[in-house]
Design a protein around this motif. Structure first.
Motif, PDB file in Angstrom:
ATOM      1  N   ARG A  44      45.887 -15.568  44.942  1.00  0.00           N
ATOM      2  CA  ARG A  44      44.591 -14.953  45.261  1.00  0.00           C
ATOM      3  C   ARG A  44      44.568 -13.470  44.841  1.00  0.00           C
ATOM      4  O   ARG A  44      43.576 -12.976  44.306  1.00  0.00           O
ATOM      5  CB  ARG A  44      44.303 -15.108  46.763  1.00  0.00           C
ATOM      6  N   ALA A  45      45.681 -12.792  45.070  1.00  0.00           N
ATOM      7  CA  ALA A  45      45.754 -11.374  44.696  1.00  0.00           C
ATOM      8  C   ALA A  45      45.671 -11.206  43.179  1.00  0.00           C
ATOM      9  O   ALA A  45      44.988 -10.305  42.679  1.00  0.00           O
ATOM     10  CB  ALA A  45      47.045 -10.766  45.231  1.00  0.00           C
ATOM     11  N   ALA A  46      46.359 -12.083  42.442  1.00  0.00           N
ATOM     12  CA  ALA A  46      46.318 -11.998  40.984  1.00  0.00           C
ATOM     13  C   ALA A  46      44.918 -12.355  40.473  1.00  0.00           C
ATOM     14  O   ALA A  46      44.415 -11.740  39.521  1.00  0.00           O
ATOM     15  CB  ALA A  46      47.365 -12.924  40.367  1.00  0.00           C
ATOM     16  N   PHE A  47      44.281 -13.317  41.116  1.00  0.00           N
ATOM     17  CA  PHE A  47      42.910 -13.688  40.748  1.00  0.00           C
ATOM     18  C   PHE A  47      41.971 -12.501  40.960  1.00  0.00           C
ATOM     19  O   PHE A  47      41.149 -12.174  40.118  1.00  0.00           O
ATOM     20  CB  PHE A  47      42.439 -14.898  41.561  1.00  0.00           C
ATOM     21  N   ALA A  48      42.131 -11.846  42.105  1.00  0.00           N
ATOM     22  CA  ALA A  48      41.278 -10.684  42.417  1.00  0.00           C
ATOM     23  C   ALA A  48      41.468  -9.583  41.375  1.00  0.00           C
ATOM     24  O   ALA A  48      40.554  -8.802  41.118  1.00  0.00           O
ATOM     25  CB  ALA A  48      41.601 -10.163  43.813  1.00  0.00           C
ATOM     26  N   ALA A  49      42.655  -9.540  40.770  1.00  0.00           N
ATOM     27  CA  ALA A  49      42.926  -8.538  39.738  1.00  0.00           C
ATOM     28  C   ALA A  49      42.497  -9.010  38.351  1.00  0.00           C
ATOM     29  O   ALA A  49      42.776  -8.336  37.357  1.00  0.00           O
ATOM     30  CB  ALA A  49      44.410  -8.191  39.746  1.00  0.00           C
ATOM     31  N   GLY A  50      41.859 -10.192  38.277  1.00  0.00           N
ATOM     32  CA  GLY A  50      41.272 -10.628  37.006  1.00  0.00           C
ATOM     33  C   GLY A  50      41.949 -11.805  36.330  1.00  0.00           C
ATOM     34  O   GLY A  50      41.451 -12.321  35.330  1.00  0.00           O
ATOM     35  N   GLN A  51      43.090 -12.277  36.860  1.00  0.00           N
ATOM     36  CA  GLN A  51      43.801 -13.386  36.218  1.00  0.00           C
ATOM     37  C   GLN A  51      43.119 -14.723  36.541  1.00  0.00           C
ATOM     38  O   GLN A  51      42.726 -14.949  37.682  1.00  0.00           O
ATOM     39  CB  GLN A  51      45.264 -13.392  36.702  1.00  0.00           C
ATOM     40  N   ARG A  52      42.981 -15.596  35.556  1.00  0.00           N
ATOM     41  CA  ARG A  52      42.273 -16.867  35.783  1.00  0.00           C
ATOM     42  C   ARG A  52      43.129 -18.117  35.563  1.00  0.00           C
ATOM     43  O   ARG A  52      42.840 -19.176  36.113  1.00  0.00           O
ATOM     44  CB  ARG A  52      41.042 -16.958  34.870  1.00  0.00           C
ATOM     45  N   ALA A  53      44.164 -18.030  34.725  1.00  0.00           N
ATOM     46  CA  ALA A  53      44.983 -19.213  34.418  1.00  0.00           C
ATOM     47  C   ALA A  53      46.343 -19.080  35.101  1.00  0.00           C
ATOM     48  O   ALA A  53      47.015 -18.055  34.970  1.00  0.00           O
ATOM     49  CB  ALA A  53      45.161 -19.353  32.905  1.00  0.00           C
ATOM     50  N   PHE A  54      46.729 -20.136  35.836  1.00  0.00           N
ATOM     51  CA  PHE A  54      47.984 -20.112  36.588  1.00  0.00           C
ATOM     52  C   PHE A  54      48.816 -21.342  36.253  1.00  0.00           C
ATOM     53  O   PHE A  54      48.282 -22.441  36.087  1.00  0.00           O
ATOM     54  CB  PHE A  54      47.701 -20.056  38.096  1.00  0.00           C
ATOM     55  N   GLY A  55      50.129 -21.150  36.185  1.00  0.00           N
ATOM     56  CA  GLY A  55      51.051 -22.235  35.854  1.00  0.00           C
ATOM     57  C   GLY A  55      51.912 -22.594  37.040  1.00  0.00           C
ATOM     58  O   GLY A  55      52.391 -21.715  37.761  1.00  0.00           O
ATOM     59  N   GLU A  56      52.117 -23.886  37.236  1.00  0.00           N
ATOM     60  CA  GLU A  56      52.940 -24.391  38.339  1.00  0.00           C
ATOM     61  C   GLU A  56      53.925 -25.422  37.811  1.00  0.00           C
ATOM     62  O   GLU A  56      53.626 -26.167  36.875  1.00  0.00           O
ATOM     63  CB  GLU A  56      52.045 -25.032  39.409  1.00  0.00           C
ATOM     64  N   ASN A  57      55.097 -25.509  38.481  1.00  0.00           N
ATOM     65  CA  ASN A  57      56.160 -26.420  38.035  1.00  0.00           C
ATOM     66  C   ASN A  57      56.369 -27.622  38.932  1.00  0.00           C
ATOM     67  O   ASN A  57      57.027 -28.574  38.524  1.00  0.00           O
ATOM     68  CB  ASN A  57      57.508 -25.690  38.017  1.00  0.00           C
ATOM     69  N   TYR A  58      55.945 -27.519  40.189  1.00  0.00           N
ATOM     70  CA  TYR A  58      56.241 -28.578  41.149  1.00  0.00           C
ATOM     71  C   TYR A  58      54.922 -29.147  41.638  1.00  0.00           C
ATOM     72  O   TYR A  58      54.073 -28.412  42.151  1.00  0.00           O
ATOM     73  CB  TYR A  58      57.066 -28.015  42.305  1.00  0.00           C
TER      74      TYR A  58
END
Ligand SMILES: *Cc1c(COP(=O)(O)O)cnc(C)c1O
Length: 231
Positions: A44-58
């Motif tokens: 959520r914090a990274a999104f608030a800073a403008g990031q939109r794409a997130f990667g997950e491994n599990y």
């Protein structure tokens, strides 16, 4: 979540600086924030800073996090090893999968992708480090796999991904990244597909990957902090 916005800014500055240094077109390398092991609040914090794409491994960790973040229009990428008994959750919840290295997994994702969703974008993970890595299709088997995956409905073959074995040797790392680009170029010709995505480069080597043509760097620790061991 102190630090995440600043870290994100610093990573974006590294990407821009490397792009300029190596003569890449402005904006031609995207950033995937790898949030594995970090809580929804960090995303959520990274999104608030403008990031939109997130990667997950599990898979389960990711699906739990998605439930907490349903209010945010996040683009979720699955980047970890994928077992066949987990493909349905991935097909139903993610926009991208970077770690496809065998046909059976791609077939299951194709069958299980809900019709109401856009095609699931796939990258084939290639083992560019020879015997030192167990993940990824061998370069010699890539063309056959790519042709078969490209023919499947519900999924779109978008490009290639690699995780070279860790090394201090920059020349070696660049040669691994360059190998992936070469494989992509020959596939492009064989299949007549754009294969625009080259998913390569992480916190420690993103500049080298950008030098060789990365279009998407996958960055975890430089944004969120150092993970515990074995995570
Ligand atoms: C964890 C992970 C990353 C991010 O690694 P960092 O070194 O933390 O940037 C990138 N890609 C994959 C496939 C990963 O598992």
């Amino acid at each position: 979540m102190p630090g995440i916005a600043e870290n994100l800014k610093a990573v974006c500055a590294r990407i821009d600086a490397a792009g300029r240094k190596y003569g890449r077109l402005a904006g031609s390398t995207g950033l995937l924030a790898v949030s594995k092991t970090w809580p929804a609040a960090s995303v959520r914090a990274a999104f608030a800073a403008g990031q939109r794409a997130f990667g997950e491994n599990y898979v389960q960790e990711a699906v739990d996090k998605m439930a907490e973040l349903r209010d945010l229009p996040i683009e979720w990428h699955f980047i970890g090893p994928l077992q066949s008994n987990k493909t349905r959750l991935v097909a139903e919840n993610f926009a991208w999968v970077h770690s496809v290295d065998r046909l059976k997994i791609a077939q299951r994702l194709s069958e299980q992708r809900p019709e109401a969703l856009p095609s699931l974008k796939l990258c084939l993970q290639v083992n560019v480090s020879g015997e030192t890595s167990k993940s990824g299709v061998a370069p010699a088997e890539l063309a056959a796999l790519a042709a078969a995956v490209a023919a499947l409905p519900g999924v779109e073959l978008a490009g290639l991904m690699a995780i070279p074995e860790p090394s201090e040797d920059e020349v070696l790392l660049r040669s691994r990244f360059r190998q992936l680009v070469g494989l992509r170029d020959s596939l492009r010709e064989q299949l007549g597909l754009p294969l625009e995505t080259l998913s390569m480069g992480m916190s420690d080597d993103l500049e080298l990957a950008i030098a060789e043509g990365s279009t998407l760097v996958r960055v975890g620790s430089a944004i969120f902090g150092t993970r515990q061991k074995n995570q």
